[in-house]
Structures are given as C-alpha cells and as structure tokens.
Scaffold this active site. Structure first.
Site, PDB file in Angstrom:
ATOM      1  N   LYS A 165      78.801  63.413 -57.739  1.00 51.71           N
ATOM      2  CA  LYS A 165      78.796  64.643 -58.554  1.00 51.71           C
ATOM      3  C   LYS A 165      78.058  65.704 -57.764  1.00 51.71           C
ATOM      4  O   LYS A 165      77.209  65.397 -56.936  1.00 51.71           O
ATOM      5  CB  LYS A 165      78.068  64.408 -59.883  1.00 51.71           C
ATOM      6  CG  LYS A 165      78.424  65.412 -60.952  1.00 51.71           C
ATOM      7  CD  LYS A 165      79.745  65.061 -61.615  1.00 51.71           C
ATOM      8  CE  LYS A 165      80.272  66.169 -62.482  1.00 51.71           C
ATOM      9  NZ  LYS A 165      81.436  65.725 -63.274  1.00 51.71           N
ATOM     10  N   ASP A 186      84.442  70.956 -62.721  1.00 52.00           N
ATOM     11  CA  ASP A 186      83.680  70.535 -63.906  1.00 52.00           C
ATOM     12  C   ASP A 186      83.322  71.854 -64.600  1.00 52.00           C
ATOM     13  O   ASP A 186      84.013  72.866 -64.384  1.00 52.00           O
ATOM     14  CB  ASP A 186      82.435  69.720 -63.505  1.00 52.00           C
ATOM     15  CG  ASP A 186      81.800  68.992 -64.693  1.00 52.00           C
ATOM     16  OD1 ASP A 186      82.283  67.929 -65.078  1.00 52.00           O
ATOM     17  OD2 ASP A 186      80.818  69.517 -65.283  1.00 52.00           O
ATOM     18  N   THR A 224      92.427  65.969 -68.519  1.00 53.95           N
ATOM     19  CA  THR A 224      91.250  65.453 -69.228  1.00 53.95           C
ATOM     20  C   THR A 224      91.454  65.562 -70.740  1.00 53.95           C
ATOM     21  O   THR A 224      91.231  64.607 -71.485  1.00 53.95           O
ATOM     22  CB  THR A 224      89.979  66.202 -68.790  1.00 53.95           C
ATOM     23  OG1 THR A 224      89.933  66.227 -67.364  1.00 53.95           O
ATOM     24  CG2 THR A 224      88.742  65.515 -69.326  1.00 53.95           C
ATOM     25  N   SER A 243      93.094  63.112 -60.825  1.00 57.56           N
ATOM     26  CA  SER A 243      92.619  63.531 -59.499  1.00 57.56           C
ATOM     27  C   SER A 243      92.977  62.479 -58.461  1.00 57.56           C
ATOM     28  O   SER A 243      93.387  62.806 -57.343  1.00 57.56           O
ATOM     29  CB  SER A 243      91.097  63.716 -59.506  1.00 57.56           C
ATOM     30  OG  SER A 243      90.741  64.978 -60.033  1.00 57.56           O
TER      31      SER A 243
HETATM   32  P1  NDP Z   1      84.670  74.647 -68.714  1.00 57.08           P
HETATM   33  O1  NDP Z   1      83.716  75.400 -67.897  1.00 57.08           O
HETATM   34  O2  NDP Z   1      86.126  74.888 -68.532  1.00 57.08           O
HETATM   35  O3  NDP Z   1      84.354  74.833 -70.255  1.00 57.08           O
HETATM   36  C1  NDP Z   1      83.121  74.516 -70.782  1.00 57.08           C
HETATM   37  C2  NDP Z   1      83.086  74.970 -72.217  1.00 57.08           C
HETATM   38  O4  NDP Z   1      81.932  74.424 -72.854  1.00 57.08           O
HETATM   39  C3  NDP Z   1      82.997  76.470 -72.362  1.00 57.08           C
HETATM   40  O5  NDP Z   1      83.640  76.876 -73.527  1.00 57.08           O
HETATM   41  C4  NDP Z   1      81.492  76.693 -72.429  1.00 57.08           C
HETATM   42  O6  NDP Z   1      81.108  77.881 -73.112  1.00 57.08           O
HETATM   43  C5  NDP Z   1      81.055  75.490 -73.238  1.00 57.08           C
HETATM   44  N1  NDP Z   1      79.674  75.152 -72.904  1.00 57.08           N
HETATM   45  C6  NDP Z   1      79.176  74.802 -71.701  1.00 57.08           C
HETATM   46  N2  NDP Z   1      77.857  74.621 -71.777  1.00 57.08           N
HETATM   47  C7  NDP Z   1      77.522  74.859 -73.044  1.00 57.08           C
HETATM   48  C8  NDP Z   1      76.309  74.834 -73.744  1.00 57.08           C
HETATM   49  N3  NDP Z   1      75.154  74.504 -73.132  1.00 57.08           N
HETATM   50  N4  NDP Z   1      76.330  75.142 -75.069  1.00 57.08           N
HETATM   51  C9  NDP Z   1      77.482  75.456 -75.673  1.00 57.08           C
HETATM   52  N5  NDP Z   1      78.668  75.508 -75.056  1.00 57.08           N
HETATM   53  C10 NDP Z   1      78.684  75.202 -73.766  1.00 57.08           C
HETATM   54  O7  NDP Z   1      84.340  73.101 -68.458  1.00 57.08           O
HETATM   55  P2  NDP Z   1      85.243  71.827 -68.719  1.00 57.08           P
HETATM   56  O8  NDP Z   1      86.098  72.042 -69.909  1.00 57.08           O
HETATM   57  O9  NDP Z   1      85.865  71.441 -67.439  1.00 57.08           O
HETATM   58  O10 NDP Z   1      84.138  70.717 -69.035  1.00 57.08           O
HETATM   59  C11 NDP Z   1      83.683  70.463 -70.348  1.00 57.08           C
HETATM   60  C12 NDP Z   1      83.039  69.088 -70.401  1.00 57.08           C
HETATM   61  O11 NDP Z   1      83.992  68.094 -70.011  1.00 57.08           O
HETATM   62  C13 NDP Z   1      81.848  68.887 -69.482  1.00 57.08           C
HETATM   63  O12 NDP Z   1      80.921  68.001 -70.089  1.00 57.08           O
HETATM   64  C14 NDP Z   1      82.461  68.190 -68.265  1.00 57.08           C
HETATM   65  O13 NDP Z   1      81.506  67.446 -67.552  1.00 57.08           O
HETATM   66  C15 NDP Z   1      83.473  67.305 -68.953  1.00 57.08           C
HETATM   67  N6  NDP Z   1      84.577  66.825 -68.131  1.00 57.08           N
HETATM   68  C16 NDP Z   1      85.390  67.691 -67.470  1.00 57.08           C
HETATM   69  C17 NDP Z   1      86.465  67.221 -66.744  1.00 57.08           C
HETATM   70  C18 NDP Z   1      87.429  68.130 -66.078  1.00 57.08           C
HETATM   71  O14 NDP Z   1      88.422  67.639 -65.545  1.00 57.08           O
HETATM   72  N7  NDP Z   1      87.230  69.436 -66.083  1.00 57.08           N
HETATM   73  C19 NDP Z   1      86.712  65.777 -66.623  1.00 57.08           C
HETATM   74  C20 NDP Z   1      85.837  64.954 -67.431  1.00 57.08           C
HETATM   75  C21 NDP Z   1      84.812  65.484 -68.143  1.00 57.08           C
HETATM   76  P3  NDP Z   1      80.614  79.178 -72.283  1.00 57.08           P
HETATM   77  O15 NDP Z   1      81.827  79.645 -71.560  1.00 57.08           O
HETATM   78  O16 NDP Z   1      80.108  80.093 -73.324  1.00 57.08           O
HETATM   79  O17 NDP Z   1      79.540  78.681 -71.350  1.00 57.08           O
HETATM   80  O1  2IT Z   2      83.515  64.440 -65.135  1.00 51.58           O
HETATM   81  C1  2IT Z   2      84.595  64.295 -64.534  1.00 51.58           C
HETATM   82  O2  2IT Z   2      85.191  63.218 -64.525  1.00 51.58           O
HETATM   83  C2  2IT Z   2      85.150  65.454 -63.827  1.00 51.58           C
HETATM   84  N1  2IT Z   2      84.579  66.528 -63.894  1.00 51.58           N
HETATM   85  C3  2IT Z   2      86.405  65.310 -63.028  1.00 51.58           C
HETATM   86  C4  2IT Z   2      86.125  64.697 -61.680  1.00 51.58           C
HETATM   87  C5  2IT Z   2      87.285  64.661 -60.737  1.00 51.58           C
HETATM   88  O3  2IT Z   2      87.024  64.290 -59.589  1.00 51.58           O
HETATM   89  O4  2IT Z   2      88.415  64.967 -61.102  1.00 51.58           O
END
Ligand code: NDP
Ligand code: 2IT
Length: 444
Positions: free
Chosen positions: A125, A165, A208, A376
């Site tokens: 990470k 992420d 995801t 991925s």
């Molecule tokens: P994005 O940046 O696309 O979206 C994140 C969202 O969560 C935004 O709406 C953001 O709001 C909100 N958010 C983030 N931090 C906070 C906080 N502290 N309090 C309230 N809202 C918050 O990220 P992803 O959708 O990619 O990721 C979301 C989650 O999914 C994370 O935990 C990530 O680790 C997990 N994840 C992502 C994967 C991926 O492929 N992208 C794969 C597996 C897990 P704002 O814009 O206002 O900050």
């Molecule tokens: O938390 C996760 O699994 C991710 N943000 C995606 C990682 C990846 O390599 O696609």
C-alpha cells in the site's frame, strides 16, 4: 499466553502510536488461534512475527509547486508488506489523513485480501498526505510527477504494482503512468486502473463496487433472498460507492442515501445515479448539490446521521471506522440484516461485535471489496499477454472470483469451528496460502 496474543502484544509495544495498524492486527490475530493450534511449526518459524512486519517501508519527500508558484512539500509512502505469493500489489491513497499507521493497516489487510482472490499477488500500500480536493489539474499533475520521480525506482511490473484508492482515480493514475513511462522508457503494466487507451482493463472502474454487490448478492442467495425491493444505504460518493449503487440498483434495490465528507443525501424515491455521477465524476463537486437538483431529496450536514436511516442492507464505502458501536446499534435497532464492507475497515472492532451478537450477516472488507484488486490482477494478466478482454469476459471472471471468495471464507469458518463468522473465515482462508508460501521460502 497464546502465541497470537504474544505477537499482538509485542506489535503494540514495538509500534506505538499506530492505532489503525493495531486495530487491523487485532482483528486478524484474534481469529488465527485455531490455525496456530493445527500448525505448531508456525511458532518455531516465528511466522506471525514475520507476517506482521513489513518487508520494507519506503518514506520519501514529495516537493511540488502550486499554481501561485509556492513550493509545497508532502510525505510519500510505499509499504511493501509481503511478497510471498506474488509481487506487492495495492493502491495509493492521497488524503490529508494519511500516515504510517494507516498505510500499515491497509498493507496488512491487503496481504490477506489479495490471497483470497486466488491470484498471484502480494500485499502493499502507499500514498501521501496530499489532498487532491480543491487542487487544479496542473497542481495534481505536478504532484503526481514528483511522487513518481521517487517511487519509480521501487516499483515494477514484476516487483510492485500500485493502483488507486481514496483520492487516486483515473486522472492521477494517468499522470503517474506518464511520468513512469518517461523516466523508465517502458510501456508496461506497472500500475493498474489505467485508462482504456493505454493498457487498462474494462470493468476495473466498476470492479470494487460491483464485486461488493456480487458478494452481498451471493450471501442473500444462499439464504433464499435477493436485492430486489431491499432498502440500501451506501456511504461515500466516490469510485466504490458509485458502482456499488449502480449494481445494487440494477439488481432491483432501492438505494436511499449516500455521503461525502460534508454530509449525506437522503432520497426516499431512490438515488438518481445519473445526477450523482454528473456531480461527482464530471464536475468533481460536492454531494450537497444533489439536494438542490433533485426535488424531494434532503441534504444533512455531517456523516454519522446516515446510519439512523432504516435499511435492510448497509454498504459502507467511504473510509475506515465509519461505523462505530453506536452506529452499529442504531442499524441493528432499525432492522439491518446485511452489512457489506466496500471500504477498508469501515467498522470498528466494537461495531463488528454488535453485528455478530445480533446475527447480522457481516461481509468483511478483505473479502467484500476484493473484486477491485482481483480485476487489477486481471488487468496485469492482459498487459503481460498483450490482450484486451471484452466487458462480459472480465465481468464473468470477476463474478466467479467473488463467489469463490465467498465460498472459501464460508468453508474456512465452518472447518475451523466458527461457522458463519466471515471475519474469521476470511482471515483464515487468506492466511493459510500466505503461510504456506512463507514456510516454503525458509527464513526470509
Ligand atoms: P474515492 O476517493 O473515490 O471516494 C472516497 C469517498 O469517501 C468520497 O466520497 C469521500 O468524500 C469519502 N470520504 C473519504 N474520507 C472520508 C472521511 N474521512 N469522512 C467522510 N467521508 C470520507 O475513494 P474510493 O471510492 O476508491 O475508496 C473508498 C474506500 O474503498 C476506501 O476505504 C478504499 O480504501 C476502499 N477500496 C477502494 C478500492 C478501489 O478500487 N478504489 C478497492 C478496495 C477498497 P470527500 O470527497 O468529501 O473526501
Ligand atoms: O484496497 C484496495 O484493494 C485497493 N485500493 C485496490 C488495489 C489494487 O491494486 O487494485
């Protein structure tokens, strides 16, 4: 004292001030007792001590210049946690909250998640305390170029393959890839989540969120139920949340609420995803805009209130520790039956305990959101093979991987005497493969 307890105690003593890392390690180590009982050789090989210690932690300076000409400095991180079963693989998070504790919790989780996919990917990470929100495209580009100017020397298609992420989406991956290619002169699959015109995979954007819903659907199906007619809460309004909503709606669910960090929207009629996509993906705007554009919809400042809305299924898709004990109790009191974790570690340890006691079907992040990293790995396979698969082909593979993960964690929970406890099942099923590989490699 049990081996797992001793390792946890030492981890906390050796890594003070890392609460998120302690939390993830506690959740994992508390479930591995039955595995250690069957494998006393693991203790002699100090397997757990090695498992919880990253192979390598890279910390670096990221200087860049903002649009006004001022020089800014951020911290850059890459935690190369475990490469026993494949090259390090895991996302990059750009968010002001990023610190070593958060990087290590995410890296530790990623090892087991990646193992669960059944594909050959190790755990890593990375990220930065840089906040893309409010920055211009050119500022984001300069930051990404500076970040990659250091990171490039530590990554590679066969060594470490970062992805997105929080705060890292298609735009950021594009700038990072462009700089890597420029420095190394290689057009290779060193990052995933790439655009379709330069080596990306169909379905990676959706993977995801879709994977989370496929897994929840499988849990419903095994209980003779489905998404049809269910009321669903989805927290977050980013990549994972948007595509979780899309698939849940396609399967007949009514999603009534979402949030970003300002607060949540509540739409009794069901969220209009076209409006959300316009605001969040096209305009990079704030979710409060939704209430101004859709009649009857409400915006409420603050995030916690979302969990007071009655629902059948809750899909937390924003960030760690969104659902604490009080929110979990509220959800249970309002009749929640399923919780699927789209975000990483969105439920506190106390929250998980509330769901467990109430008999809620709880699908832990490392299984429920593994569809993203699995796709991925499918992107990596297409890059290596110089191939490009159709949407249907990748989607089918994703579905089958997610169902296999569900079966593997269900079977492991059953086999190790904790039937229905998917937290334990996912940890055990993920750990066994990594442990086997580490034992095979000797003391390294
Ligand atoms: P994005 O940046 O696309 O979206 C994140 C969202 O969560 C935004 O709406 C953001 O709001 C909100 N958010 C983030 N931090 C906070 C906080 N502290 N309090 C309230 N809202 C918050 O990220 P992803 O959708 O990619 O990721 C979301 C989650 O999914 C994370 O935990 C990530 O680790 C997990 N994840 C992502 C994967 C991926 O492929 N992208 C794969 C597996 C897990 P704002 O814009 O206002 O900050
Ligand atoms: O938390 C996760 O699994 C991710 N943000 C995606 C990682 C990846 O390599 O696609």
């Amino acid at each position: 004292m049990q081996y797992t307890e001793r390792v946890l105690e030492e981890l906390i003593a050796k890594n003070p001030n890392e609460p998120e890392f302690h939390q993830a390690a506690t959740e994992i180590l508390n479930t591995l007792g039955p595995v250690i009982d069957r494998h006393p050789e693991y203790e002699r090989a100090a397997l757990l001590e090695r498992f919880v210690e990253p192979e390598r932690v890279i910390l670096f300076r990221v200087p860049w210049t903002d649009d006004s000409g001022r020089v800014r400095v951020n911290k850059g991180y890459r935690v190369q946690f475990n490469s026993a079963i494949g090259p390090y693989k895991g996302g990059l998070r750009f968010h002001p909250s990023v610190n070593l504790s958060i990087m290590k919790f995410l890296g530790l989780e990623q090892i087991l998640k990646n193992s669960l996919t059944g594909l050959p990917i190790g755990g890593g990470k990375g990220g930065s305390d840089f906040a893309p929100k409010g920055k211009s495209d050119m500022e984001v580009m300069r930051f990404c170029q500076s970040f990659m100017t250091e990171l490039y020397r530590h990554i590679g298609q066969d060594t470490d393959v970062p992805a997105g992420d929080i705060g890292v989406g298609g735009r950021e991956i594009g700038y990072l890839f462009g700089q890597y290619k420029r420095i190394c002169g290689e057009h290779v699959g060193v990052l995933t989540g790439r655009g379709l015109s330069y080596g990306g995979s169909l379905v990676r954007t959706e993977a995801t969120g879709y994977g989370l819903v496929y897994m929840t659907e499988e849990a419903l199906r095994c209980r003779g139920d489905s998404f049809r007619g269910k009321t669903v809460l989805v927290s977050g309004a980013g990549n994972v949340a948007i595509y979780a909503v899309e698939k849940a709606q396609q399967l007949g669910a009514k999603v009534v609420a979402m949030y970003d960090s300002d607060g949540f929207i509540y739409d009794r009629e069901g969220i209009r995803l076209d409006v959300v996509k316009q605001i969040k993906e096209t305009e990079r705007g704030r979710i409060r805009e939704y209430a101004a554009r859709v009649k009857g919809a409400e915006f409420h400042a603050g995030c916690k209130g979302i969990w007071n809305i009655p629902c059948d299924i809750a899909l937390p898709c924003a960030t760690q520790n969104e659902i604490d004990e009080a929110s979990a109790k509220q959800l249970v009191a309002n009749g929640v039956k399923y919780v699927g974790e789209g975000a990483n570690m969105p439920t506190t340890l106390e929250g998980i305990e509330v769901f467990r006691k109430a008999g809620v079907v709880f699908l832990p992040a490392k299984a429920a959101n593994a569809g993203g990293v699995a796709t991925s790995a499918l992107e990596m396979a297409q890059s290596s093979g110089r191939m490009f698969w159709s949407f249907e082909e990748v989607d089918e593979k994703l579905k089958s991987i997610v169902r296999n993960i569900y079966r593997a964690m269900d079977a492991a929970a059953e086999e190790y005497g904790v039937a229905g406890d998917y937290v334990a099942g996912a940890n055990i099923a993920g750990f066994l493969k990594v442990a086997d590989a580490m034992m095979a490699h000797g003391v390294v």
